[in-house]
Design an enzyme around this catalytic site. Sequence first.
Site, PDB file in Angstrom:
ATOM      1  N   ALA A   1       0.860  -1.183   0.000  1.00 23.18           N
ATOM      2  CA  ALA A   1       0.000   0.000   0.000  1.00 23.18           C
ATOM      3  C   ALA A   1       0.896   1.233   0.000  1.00 23.18           C
ATOM      4  O   ALA A   1       2.083   1.143   0.329  1.00 23.18           O
ATOM      5  CB  ALA A   1      -0.862  -0.014   1.256  1.00 23.18           C
TER       6      ALA A   1
ATOM      7  N   GLY B   1       0.503  -5.128   0.781  1.00 30.97           N
ATOM      8  CA  GLY B   1      -0.620  -5.168  -0.153  1.00 30.97           C
ATOM      9  C   GLY B   1      -0.229  -5.800  -1.485  1.00 30.97           C
ATOM     10  O   GLY B   1      -1.088  -6.347  -2.194  1.00 30.97           O
TER      11      GLY B   1
ATOM     12  N   GLU C   1      -0.589  -9.357  -1.012  1.00 29.73           N
ATOM     13  CA  GLU C   1      -2.029  -9.631  -0.876  1.00 29.73           C
ATOM     14  C   GLU C   1      -2.698  -9.673  -2.253  1.00 29.73           C
ATOM     15  O   GLU C   1      -3.547 -10.525  -2.517  1.00 29.73           O
ATOM     16  CB  GLU C   1      -2.671  -8.579   0.042  1.00 29.73           C
ATOM     17  CG  GLU C   1      -2.234  -8.801   1.495  1.00 29.73           C
ATOM     18  CD  GLU C   1      -2.650  -7.686   2.438  1.00 29.73           C
ATOM     19  OE1 GLU C   1      -2.402  -6.514   2.104  1.00 29.73           O
ATOM     20  OE2 GLU C   1      -3.212  -7.984   3.498  1.00 29.73           O
TER      21      GLU C   1
ATOM     22  N   GLU D   1       4.190  -5.463   7.305  1.00 31.03           N
ATOM     23  CA  GLU D   1       3.382  -4.404   7.932  1.00 31.03           C
ATOM     24  C   GLU D   1       3.739  -4.153   9.388  1.00 31.03           C
ATOM     25  O   GLU D   1       3.704  -3.001   9.843  1.00 31.03           O
ATOM     26  CB  GLU D   1       1.888  -4.737   7.811  1.00 31.03           C
ATOM     27  CG  GLU D   1       1.308  -4.562   6.423  1.00 31.03           C
ATOM     28  CD  GLU D   1       1.417  -5.810   5.551  1.00 31.03           C
ATOM     29  OE1 GLU D   1       2.245  -6.696   5.863  1.00 31.03           O
ATOM     30  OE2 GLU D   1       0.681  -5.901   4.554  1.00 31.03           O
TER      31      GLU D   1
END
Length: 711
Positions: A63, A107, A110, A130
């Site tokens: 992200a 992300g 993911e 993270e």
Amino acid sequence: MTELVSLTKQGDVAVITVNNPPVNALSPGVPEGIGAAIQAIRKDDSVRGAVLIGGGRTFIAGADIKEFAKITSGQRERGIELLPLLDEIEGCPKPVVAAIHGTAFGGGLEVAMACHYRVAAPSAQVGQPEVKLGIIPGAGGTQRLPRLAGVQKAVEMCAEGSPVRAEEALRCGIVDRIIEGDLLAGAILFLRDALDRGERPPRTRDKNEKLGDPETNAPVFAAAREAARKKFRGMMAPLAAIDAVEAATGLPFEEGCRREAELFRQCLFSEQSKALIHLFFGEREVAKIPDIPKDTPVLEVRKAAVVGAGTMGAGIAMVYCNAGIPVVLKEADAAALERGLAAIRKNYASSVKRGRFTGEFVAQRLELIRPTLGYDGFSEVDIVVEAVFEGMELKKQVFAELDRVCKPAAILSSNTSSLDIDAIASATSRPERVIGHHFFAPPNVMRLLEIVRGKASAGEVVASSLALARRLGKVGVVVGNCRGFVGNRMYAQYQREAQFLVEEGASVTEVDAALYNFGMAMGPLATGDLSGLDVGWRIRKEFKHLEPEGVRRPLVADRLCEMGRFGQKTGAGWYRYDESRRPVPDPEVERIIEETARAAGIERRALDAGEIVERTIFALVNEGAHILQERIALRAVDIDVFYVNGYGSPAYRGGPMWYADTVGLGKVCDRVRDFERRHGAHWTPAPLLLRLAEAGKTFADFDAQIRAARE
Ligand code: 3HC
Ligand code: NAI
């Protein structure tokens, strides 16, 4: 699509490329672009499947971390909502292959796990880092990863944040194939094979075989929690990550994702996450020096030399070898050289024993060291690190010799911890090539490199030092030349207060426990015992003539040294040490403290942990503010990065200056004034601290101004 995501076709295969340099973060526009591409593929009858790939140097590295502050400050209304996109990818009836090179982090992984297949370049890495930002995976990572890699591996990756290489990712089921050569071509071939098999695109959410059962999982989670409490003491995210993976094993996929989202939000809005994100950007910002343009040429270091193979020199030689740079290691006499080499061999042997390095790696590294008693080989080196005894005359003599034997372009650096770099440089005909490279003990472990810029140090030498720090696996922080530079100058204030506190009535263990519980890696007095109390004692004696009269000075450490209690190395200092070097509180020390305090007329009283923390940490902050004002450190974040990487300051508090911001500079300033009234002039608030506090500003505001001036 968007400018950030392109969709092209190679025959019946669609290629979705993310182009958001430098790391293809999922910034606004990227998820939308991928979503639009998936929809287009669904509708396009000529397309049978797709490859999702990153343009440039990497797959998606996660992200966009800059967006988090916008969310927590309310500047951005919506959170990072990736789950609908991932549902879209996973639900696509045509198979999507993630083709991973560089890093698929956070992300990024993911997204890859929501694809139906994953292939990777041999050098690729995948991970859920993270927790290093004080958050947990927030887009199904804790739910999909255990379904691919199994519970044990997923807990490890989500709670520790360490990446795994392609080969291991293949072994544990995160990727399906490693592609040698052209990644895109290999991914398309892989996809065509899958299409030819005619199988339904497999969805990670449906793979429940690796989720285990409560009986086998319970000890895995218990062990992970115990390890996280030890390794990440005081941090909430690792434990939240474990809870989220546990939810994957007990709840249906969607419910698990909801639980993950709850935990993600709690972490994101925590002070810990804000502090860790501050450090993430800070570690990158420290390399940006306002008067040194980004395109400043840097010297390529092919060969190095280290002078002095003592505690520091031997470790510094290892740092260079570990980066694959050959080192000439010079000593004054054969016995000292052999001691240094033996220390290196012993250190490497223990790394092999602990499984950190292979025997083969160590053998190769040792080959890179060329021991010598003379200056042979020095004419070829690009950099020298001087690490001889701390004494100006000796340093000047060594630098004059280096100036004679080294090529003109070579950088001459000193590991001095207290001496004036300009005075050292004056012994050479090239002060512009002289700079301080202050490593921290043990150099092969500590990440910090204090780069001390002399008044003549050339921009190219500073830029080269920063680039070299990175290559050596260090965080280089550039500071100005002053007594103690940034690290030791600030630390002296912290140590001073710790000692005043024991003189005023706190016990040695109370002081250490208060700061350990605050999150410091060790208490200040135990740290003193580890580094050796005699080091400071000698420096105090050498600089006694510079100390102003009538200023209160700590008394007990000198008394301990006079008794031969130098710390761990003599088996006693602030503590006594047993055979395994475990500290044991020593009533004798408490007696000496009481006696010394009484003789000096110091009033003793009970002190609580809160006051102990304020006295020591605010002493750091006040000195930090002086240092900023004098421009010895460029930004408050430089000091934070410094203290976290070199002095065991807890990362989840963001470093001392950030911590002061979170307390509120008004409150910090009031306490500092209060201490000034009670304890004297050494607590006079720094003018910068006063100014910021009065204006209701923060050190972060101060940094923002500097950033704005640079841009
Ligand atoms: N968001 C925003 N900016 C990022 C970023 C990210 N995820 N990752 C890197 N950057 C920026 C850096 O700040 C730097 O900017 P600068 O040039 O202006 O200083 C630039 O990209 C290059 O970064 P590095 O200097 O770190 O480049 P390297 O090549 O050395 O390393 C990397 C690349 C390994 C990807 C490293 O940058 C990294 O570890 N990035 C963070 C990865 C991460 O933590 N991802 C998870 C994010 S959280 C998440 O995904 C939540 C999700 O679960 C919802
Ligand atoms: P040390 O005493 O362990 O080692 C110094 C070595 O230099 C000795 O082995 C000595 O034989 C050698 N030496 C002396 N003159 C020499 C010459 N002319 N040529 C080659 N070798 C010579 O000292 P230590 O602790 O390694 O410190 C070295 C430097 O690093 C000092 O400037 C010190 O201030 C600094 N430093 C020390 C730290 C520590 O924790 N020990 C931390 C950071 C910096």
